[in-house]
Write a protein that holds these residues in place. Sequence first.
Motif, PDB file in Angstrom:
ATOM      1  N   PRO A 351      19.328  67.560  46.767  1.00 40.26           N
ATOM      2  CA  PRO A 351      18.280  68.095  45.889  1.00 40.26           C
ATOM      3  C   PRO A 351      18.221  69.619  45.911  1.00 40.26           C
ATOM      4  O   PRO A 351      18.035  70.255  44.865  1.00 40.26           O
ATOM      5  CB  PRO A 351      16.996  67.483  46.463  1.00 40.26           C
ATOM      6  CG  PRO A 351      17.450  66.214  47.132  1.00 40.26           C
ATOM      7  CD  PRO A 351      18.799  66.530  47.683  1.00 40.26           C
ATOM      8  N   ALA A 352      18.323  70.207  47.058  1.00 36.92           N
ATOM      9  CA  ALA A 352      18.256  71.672  47.170  1.00 36.92           C
ATOM     10  C   ALA A 352      19.372  72.328  46.373  1.00 36.92           C
ATOM     11  O   ALA A 352      19.164  73.345  45.695  1.00 36.92           O
ATOM     12  CB  ALA A 352      18.328  72.075  48.632  1.00 36.92           C
ATOM     13  N   THR A 353      20.561  71.727  46.452  1.00 33.26           N
ATOM     14  CA  THR A 353      21.699  72.286  45.719  1.00 33.26           C
ATOM     15  C   THR A 353      21.479  72.150  44.217  1.00 33.26           C
ATOM     16  O   THR A 353      21.745  73.089  43.434  1.00 33.26           O
ATOM     17  CB  THR A 353      22.997  71.560  46.131  1.00 33.26           C
ATOM     18  OG1 THR A 353      23.138  71.629  47.540  1.00 33.26           O
ATOM     19  CG2 THR A 353      24.204  72.198  45.477  1.00 33.26           C
ATOM     20  N   GLN A 354      21.018  70.987  43.782  1.00 29.19           N
ATOM     21  CA  GLN A 354      20.786  70.770  42.360  1.00 29.19           C
ATOM     22  C   GLN A 354      19.709  71.724  41.824  1.00 29.19           C
ATOM     23  O   GLN A 354      19.817  72.258  40.701  1.00 29.19           O
ATOM     24  CB  GLN A 354      20.365  69.316  42.125  1.00 29.19           C
ATOM     25  CG  GLN A 354      21.514  68.323  42.358  1.00 29.19           C
ATOM     26  CD  GLN A 354      21.095  66.890  42.098  1.00 29.19           C
ATOM     27  OE1 GLN A 354      19.910  66.607  41.864  1.00 29.19           O
ATOM     28  NE2 GLN A 354      22.061  65.980  42.140  1.00 29.19           N
ATOM     29  N   SER A 355      18.644  71.960  42.623  1.00 30.00           N
ATOM     30  CA  SER A 355      17.583  72.894  42.219  1.00 30.00           C
ATOM     31  C   SER A 355      18.126  74.309  42.078  1.00 30.00           C
ATOM     32  O   SER A 355      17.820  75.029  41.123  1.00 30.00           O
ATOM     33  CB  SER A 355      16.457  72.859  43.256  1.00 30.00           C
ATOM     34  OG  SER A 355      15.470  73.822  42.965  1.00 30.00           O
ATOM     35  N   TYR A 356      18.984  74.688  43.037  1.00 29.25           N
ATOM     36  CA  TYR A 356      19.574  76.030  43.004  1.00 29.25           C
ATOM     37  C   TYR A 356      20.472  76.184  41.782  1.00 29.25           C
ATOM     38  O   TYR A 356      20.435  77.212  41.085  1.00 29.25           O
ATOM     39  CB  TYR A 356      20.369  76.256  44.288  1.00 29.25           C
ATOM     40  CG  TYR A 356      21.096  77.578  44.324  1.00 29.25           C
ATOM     41  CD1 TYR A 356      20.408  78.764  44.607  1.00 29.25           C
ATOM     42  CD2 TYR A 356      22.464  77.648  44.054  1.00 29.25           C
ATOM     43  CE1 TYR A 356      21.076  79.979  44.623  1.00 29.25           C
ATOM     44  CE2 TYR A 356      23.136  78.843  44.061  1.00 29.25           C
ATOM     45  CZ  TYR A 356      22.438  80.018  44.352  1.00 29.25           C
ATOM     46  OH  TYR A 356      23.103  81.206  44.357  1.00 29.25           O
ATOM     47  N   LEU A 357      21.289  75.164  41.497  1.00 23.82           N
ATOM     48  CA  LEU A 357      22.193  75.228  40.341  1.00 23.82           C
ATOM     49  C   LEU A 357      21.406  75.280  39.028  1.00 23.82           C
ATOM     50  O   LEU A 357      21.812  75.948  38.055  1.00 23.82           O
ATOM     51  CB  LEU A 357      23.137  74.016  40.358  1.00 23.82           C
ATOM     52  CG  LEU A 357      24.199  74.009  41.461  1.00 23.82           C
ATOM     53  CD1 LEU A 357      24.966  72.675  41.461  1.00 23.82           C
ATOM     54  CD2 LEU A 357      25.185  75.153  41.273  1.00 23.82           C
ATOM     55  N   GLN A 358      20.255  74.559  38.975  1.00 19.34           N
ATOM     56  CA  GLN A 358      19.437  74.550  37.767  1.00 19.34           C
ATOM     57  C   GLN A 358      18.858  75.951  37.506  1.00 19.34           C
ATOM     58  O   GLN A 358      18.862  76.438  36.370  1.00 19.34           O
ATOM     59  CB  GLN A 358      18.312  73.530  37.921  1.00 19.34           C
ATOM     60  CG  GLN A 358      17.498  73.336  36.642  1.00 19.34           C
ATOM     61  CD  GLN A 358      16.459  72.236  36.800  1.00 19.34           C
ATOM     62  OE1 GLN A 358      16.342  71.638  37.862  1.00 19.34           O
ATOM     63  NE2 GLN A 358      15.698  71.985  35.743  1.00 19.34           N
ATOM     64  N   LYS A 359      18.359  76.574  38.590  1.00 22.65           N
ATOM     65  CA  LYS A 359      17.824  77.932  38.453  1.00 22.65           C
ATOM     66  C   LYS A 359      18.903  78.910  38.018  1.00 22.65           C
ATOM     67  O   LYS A 359      18.673  79.799  37.193  1.00 22.65           O
ATOM     68  CB  LYS A 359      17.216  78.394  39.781  1.00 22.65           C
ATOM     69  CG  LYS A 359      15.920  77.678  40.146  1.00 22.65           C
ATOM     70  CD  LYS A 359      15.377  78.187  41.475  1.00 22.65           C
ATOM     71  CE  LYS A 359      14.077  77.456  41.837  1.00 22.65           C
ATOM     72  NZ  LYS A 359      13.545  77.912  43.145  1.00 22.65           N
ATOM     73  N   LEU A 360      20.121  78.716  38.604  1.00 19.97           N
ATOM     74  CA  LEU A 360      21.240  79.596  38.259  1.00 19.97           C
ATOM     75  C   LEU A 360      21.613  79.443  36.783  1.00 19.97           C
ATOM     76  O   LEU A 360      21.896  80.430  36.086  1.00 19.97           O
ATOM     77  CB  LEU A 360      22.450  79.251  39.143  1.00 19.97           C
ATOM     78  CG  LEU A 360      23.685  80.168  39.026  1.00 19.97           C
ATOM     79  CD1 LEU A 360      23.326  81.582  39.471  1.00 19.97           C
ATOM     80  CD2 LEU A 360      24.823  79.634  39.895  1.00 19.97           C
ATOM     81  N   THR A 361      21.522  78.208  36.278  1.00 19.73           N
ATOM     82  CA  THR A 361      21.832  77.949  34.867  1.00 19.73           C
ATOM     83  C   THR A 361      20.779  78.600  33.974  1.00 19.73           C
ATOM     84  O   THR A 361      21.111  79.195  32.903  1.00 19.73           O
ATOM     85  CB  THR A 361      21.870  76.429  34.605  1.00 19.73           C
ATOM     86  OG1 THR A 361      22.821  75.834  35.494  1.00 19.73           O
ATOM     87  CG2 THR A 361      22.253  76.127  33.162  1.00 19.73           C
ATOM     88  N   GLU A 362      19.490  78.526  34.341  1.00 20.43           N
ATOM     89  CA  GLU A 362      18.425  79.126  33.563  1.00 20.43           C
ATOM     90  C   GLU A 362      18.566  80.642  33.508  1.00 20.43           C
ATOM     91  O   GLU A 362      18.357  81.273  32.457  1.00 20.43           O
ATOM     92  CB  GLU A 362      17.066  78.751  34.167  1.00 20.43           C
ATOM     93  CG  GLU A 362      16.713  77.276  33.997  1.00 20.43           C
ATOM     94  CD  GLU A 362      15.454  76.897  34.761  1.00 20.43           C
ATOM     95  OE1 GLU A 362      14.903  77.785  35.465  1.00 20.43           O
ATOM     96  OE2 GLU A 362      15.017  75.718  34.660  1.00 20.43           O
ATOM     97  N   ILE A 363      18.922  81.244  34.658  1.00 26.07           N
ATOM     98  CA  ILE A 363      19.102  82.709  34.703  1.00 26.07           C
ATOM     99  C   ILE A 363      20.234  83.132  33.768  1.00 26.07           C
ATOM    100  O   ILE A 363      20.127  84.094  33.033  1.00 26.07           O
ATOM    101  CB  ILE A 363      19.373  83.171  36.135  1.00 26.07           C
ATOM    102  CG1 ILE A 363      18.116  82.957  36.991  1.00 26.07           C
ATOM    103  CG2 ILE A 363      19.802  84.627  36.173  1.00 26.07           C
ATOM    104  CD1 ILE A 363      18.348  83.183  38.469  1.00 26.07           C
TER     105      ILE A 363
END
Length: 367
Positions: A351-363
């Motif tokens: 989950p932590a990795t997926q959350s980080y990747l989602q934020k990176l995609t939004e940025i």
Amino acid sequence: QAAADPMSSSDAPEDGPKEASSISQNISDADAFKILLEMKMKKRQKKPTLPSTVTELDTEDGSKVYVVGTAHFSDSSKKDVVKTIQEVQPDVVVVELCQYRVSMLKMDEKTLLKEAKEINLEKLQQAIKQNGVMSGLMQMLLLKVSAHITEQLGMAPGGEFREAFKEASKVPFCKFHLGDRPIPVTFKRAIAALSFWQKVKLAWGLCFLSDPISKDDVEKCKQKDLLEQMMAEMIGEFPDLHRTIVSERDIYLTYMLKQAAKQIELPRASETEPRKYIPAVVVGVVGMGHVPGIEKNWNSDLNIQEIMSVPPPSTSSRIFKFVIKATVFGLMGYGCYRIGQRTVQFILSMPATQSYLQKLTEIRSQH
């Protein structure tokens, strides 16, 4: 090279001190030697009662050699060895061992049983380091055969050799010799005698050995040792392999027995006294499968130089060695790849990795 004397011939025998306790402390070494020798000769039976497994051979100078044919996993073979040594009181005992297997003489049965059953990566590495890749693998496969018998019978191999070692130490002035060709020479010559496909076929047969064995089977094989009989069945279609593992060792054992049977010098009271020699008495302890070959070669002039040489590796050996190395490194590489692939998948699923990747995609989408 293959002869050894693990025990000193000057060791005091177990029964000697008791029988000679009344001898004066001031007696000379030469006289003491003569007294002990006379005691030994009195105990030596002129017409010994020997087990049926003993073959008697004579040399040109009158020495006698008593070859005890044994089964390597047999209690009755141990008794045969003890009885023969007690009856003939030999000057030399020769056993079918080389310096690479001499450790089994001083190990107890429990330790040997454990060692024989444990065939692990460390032993494989040691065998390969000592004998090379091909010979090391062959040695481990043959050890697997021995371990299979050990596991089936609950009996460690080499009991007759340990009994021979113990019994020889009780005989005054009895030497103990190792009479077999060194294992590395035998395995390297055996490997060189096989083609690539013969090596594969033999290895396959040894890897999948699992037939049950009973103690009755062992005793039935007293006419042909169990271990050697099993090997003979597997290598029967490879005459060159039989030649290197059995026939050449027959020659080597015969040569070592004849060397041990040279006349012995009697003790002298002084340096001026002329030297006197008497015929020797030798006991040989070998697998039953080697007895016919020893009898066959006994009256021949033997030269062991040829069977001690190791031929250079053949093309098939080099190919097989390359294939094994490539297979090992390939499996290691594939293992690393699979482990790496699973590790990446596991990290990405967190989950932590997926959350980080989602934020990176939004940025990235904002820019």
